[in-house]
Design a protein around this motif. Structure first.
Motif, mmCIF file in Angstrom:
data_model
loop_
_atom_site.group_PDB
_atom_site.id
_atom_site.type_symbol
_atom_site.label_atom_id
_atom_site.label_comp_id
_atom_site.label_asym_id
_atom_site.label_seq_id
_atom_site.Cartn_x
_atom_site.Cartn_y
_atom_site.Cartn_z
ATOM 1 N N SER A 193 0.825 -1.214 0.000
ATOM 2 C CA SER A 193 0.000 0.000 0.000
ATOM 3 C C SER A 193 0.855 1.258 0.000
ATOM 4 N N ALA A 194 1.891 1.274 0.834
ATOM 5 C CA ALA A 194 2.796 2.433 0.860
ATOM 6 C C ALA A 194 3.503 2.578 -0.479
ATOM 7 N N ARG A 195 3.931 1.474 -1.024
ATOM 8 C CA ARG A 195 4.608 1.472 -2.323
ATOM 9 C C ARG A 195 3.702 2.034 -3.413
ATOM 10 N N GLU A 196 2.430 1.664 -3.400
ATOM 11 C CA GLU A 196 1.479 2.163 -4.398
ATOM 12 C C GLU A 196 1.325 3.685 -4.302
ATOM 13 N N VAL A 197 1.214 4.204 -3.087
ATOM 14 C CA VAL A 197 1.111 5.657 -2.908
ATOM 15 C C VAL A 197 2.390 6.321 -3.408
ATOM 16 N N TYR A 198 3.540 5.771 -3.048
ATOM 17 C CA TYR A 198 4.826 6.315 -3.459
ATOM 18 C C TYR A 198 4.944 6.365 -4.986
ATOM 19 N N ILE A 199 4.611 5.274 -5.641
ATOM 20 C CA ILE A 199 4.690 5.218 -7.102
ATOM 21 C C ILE A 199 3.739 6.227 -7.721
ATOM 22 N N ASP A 200 2.508 6.300 -7.228
ATOM 23 C CA ASP A 200 1.547 7.273 -7.752
ATOM 24 C C ASP A 200 2.053 8.699 -7.584
ATOM 25 N N LEU A 257 0.013 8.355 2.978
ATOM 26 C CA LEU A 257 1.204 7.720 3.551
ATOM 27 C C LEU A 257 1.161 7.653 5.067
ATOM 28 N N LYS A 258 0.466 8.578 5.708
ATOM 29 C CA LYS A 258 0.355 8.557 7.171
ATOM 30 C C LYS A 258 -0.277 7.254 7.669
ATOM 31 N N GLN A 259 -1.046 6.600 6.809
ATOM 32 C CA GLN A 259 -1.669 5.328 7.191
ATOM 33 C C GLN A 259 -0.672 4.177 7.182
ATOM 34 N N TYR A 260 0.417 4.311 6.408
ATOM 35 C CA TYR A 260 1.310 3.187 6.163
ATOM 36 C C TYR A 260 2.748 3.383 6.628
ATOM 37 N N ALA A 261 3.129 4.602 6.952
ATOM 38 C CA ALA A 261 4.532 4.854 7.272
ATOM 39 C C ALA A 261 4.660 5.960 8.301
ATOM 40 N N TYR A 306 8.471 7.421 6.178
ATOM 41 C CA TYR A 306 7.503 8.439 5.764
ATOM 42 C C TYR A 306 8.219 9.663 5.188
ATOM 43 N N ASP A 307 9.204 10.165 5.927
ATOM 44 C CA ASP A 307 9.940 11.354 5.487
ATOM 45 C C ASP A 307 10.623 11.129 4.142
ATOM 46 N N SER A 308 11.211 9.964 3.960
ATOM 47 C CA SER A 308 11.925 9.653 2.714
ATOM 48 C C SER A 308 10.997 9.678 1.510
ATOM 49 N N MET A 309 9.848 9.036 1.642
ATOM 50 C CA MET A 309 8.927 8.971 0.515
ATOM 51 C C MET A 309 8.399 10.352 0.147
#
Length: 188
Positions: free
Chosen positions: A62-69, A84-88, A93-96
């Protein structure tokens, strides 16, 4: 670690026709190293609880999907921030979010989708908080940066496949990513 899922900037010598990445993009590594104590691996359980392992994997996906989008320009920063707050949390979180800001400011968006093969390699439900380690094979073969309509090419010696180490913790009953560390010298 500044660029968790994409390659570290030092290994991202994109060679576009007359295109040079901005100093901001190349300066990502300044804040990218996680504290040494966070690199200590979680001792794997003799047998990993498959339900907990799947919950960790789902959080990562899920985090990866948000990051890619975000990096593809399909999400704006505010929306990505909320999702991202839901997953990291913390460094992950800061990195993404920093990647989204840095690439956005350089007018770089990514096309395609990176390959992945995540596996939970450690799970410690007895620690406080419960912790997990996940290892992924991040594959850039079909994931390309584009700037001003031109695809930026990776250096010929850059391997598109790298190992990504992820640490997750269970917080308030849910798994969240807390650290993302690519191993630039290790391929998969």
């Amino acid at each position: 670690m500044r660029v968790p899922l994409a390659p570290e900037p030092s290994s991202r010598p994109w060679l576009g026709t007359g295109v040079v990445l901005s100093a901001a993009l190349l300066g990502l590594t300044a804040c990218s190293t996680a504290p040494a104590h966070e690199d200590t691996p979680v001792d794997p359980s003799p047998s990993i609880d498959s339900a907990q392992a799947e919950a960790v994997l789902e959080t990562y996906r899920s985090a990866r999907e948000v990051y890619i989008d975000l990096l593809q320009g399909e999400l704006d920063m505010d929306t990505a921030d909320e999702q991202l707050k839901q997953y990291a949390t913390g460094q992950a979180y800061d990195s993404m979010l920093q990647d989204g800001t840095t690439f956005g400011e350089a007018d770089i968006a990514f096309e395609g989708e990176p390959g992945m093969d995540p596996q939970v390699t450690g799970l410690d439900m007895d620690s406080d908080p419960p912790s997990s380690v996940l290892t992924d094979c991040w594959d850039d073969s079909s994931w390309h940066p584009v700037q001003n309509g031109q695809t930026l090419e990776a250096a010929p010696d850059q391997d598109p496949r790298r190992v990504l180490n992820v640490r997750a913790q269970q917080q308030d009953g849910a798994w969240v990513l807390v650290e993302l560390s690519p191993e630039e010298g290790r391929t998969c």
